[in-house]
Every structure is written in C-alpha cells, then in structure tokens.
Design an enzyme around this catalytic site. Sequence first.
Site, short mmCIF file in Angstrom:
data_model
loop_
_atom_site.label_atom_id
_atom_site.label_comp_id
_atom_site.label_asym_id
_atom_site.label_seq_id
_atom_site.Cartn_x
_atom_site.Cartn_y
_atom_site.Cartn_z
N CYS A 47 39.11 39.61 44.66
CA CYS A 47 38.99 39.29 46.09
C CYS A 47 39.59 40.41 46.93
O CYS A 47 40.80 40.65 46.88
CB CYS A 47 39.72 37.98 46.35
SG CYS A 47 40.11 37.64 48.05
N CYS A 50 42.56 39.42 49.07
CA CYS A 50 43.79 39.25 48.30
C CYS A 50 44.45 40.61 48.02
O CYS A 50 45.67 40.75 48.15
CB CYS A 50 43.52 38.53 46.97
SG CYS A 50 42.97 36.82 47.16
#
Length: 132
Positions: A47, A50
């Site tokens: 991600c 993230c």
Amino acid sequence: MPLKLSDANVSSFDNVFEKLKSESPNHKANFILFLADKDPSTSLSWCPDCVRAEPVIYKTLEASPDDIVLLQAYVGDRPTWRNPQHPWRVDSRFKLTGVPTLIRWENDTIKGRLEDHEAHIENKINALLSAD
C-alpha cells in the site's frame, strides 16, 4: 519512555487486542495502526499510503516522552483487504474503509482516528497523541 510495539494479523488480533485493552490503563496512550502487509519481494507494504505514513507515525510517536503502546494490525495482502467482507471492514468497532488507519483507543472506545488520506500528516498525528 520507549514506544511499545505489538503485532497482530486478522487471526491473532482478538488475543493481542484483549491484552492491549487489559493493560491500557498503564499507558498514557494506546494506538492501533491498521496497515497493509509487507510484500515479501520488497519488504515494503503493498500500500503506497502505508509506505508514506508509517515512518511519520513511528517518528512522531517515538518522539513522545509518554508511555505509548502501538498495536500494528496487518490487514493482509491486497486481495484479502479488497474483500468487502474483510473482518475489520465489517467490525462495528472499527468500520475500516482504508489503510493506513491510526486509531487512539481509550476506555474501550475510539477516542480519535486518522484515515488513510491523513495518516501521514505529522501535526494531525500530534493532535491525536495529545487528545485528552
């Protein structure tokens, strides 16, 4: 005080979360960071949000002089997370819509949260940290 980290995935979360809840009165702040699993080929999260947020979150929480606990809750790989029936998407306590999501947990409830689009903003993390 150092930041105390613990890890959980979907299958181990309930046990780790119960431990966090039972010890929460001993800490100034308790956080849960829902984030994507690491890609084994890169050792980075799959991600991008993230990857951007994690260093800022860790740096900000580690800079606090207070006793803080951070439960890192890994949502799984991309297909697992994309499932609309993912356990944390349908859990009435969390109602996750994206990762990363940083939650301040206090008195058995969510005291504050930062969603995926804002979890990398240092002043918002500090505001969540200092919320009383």
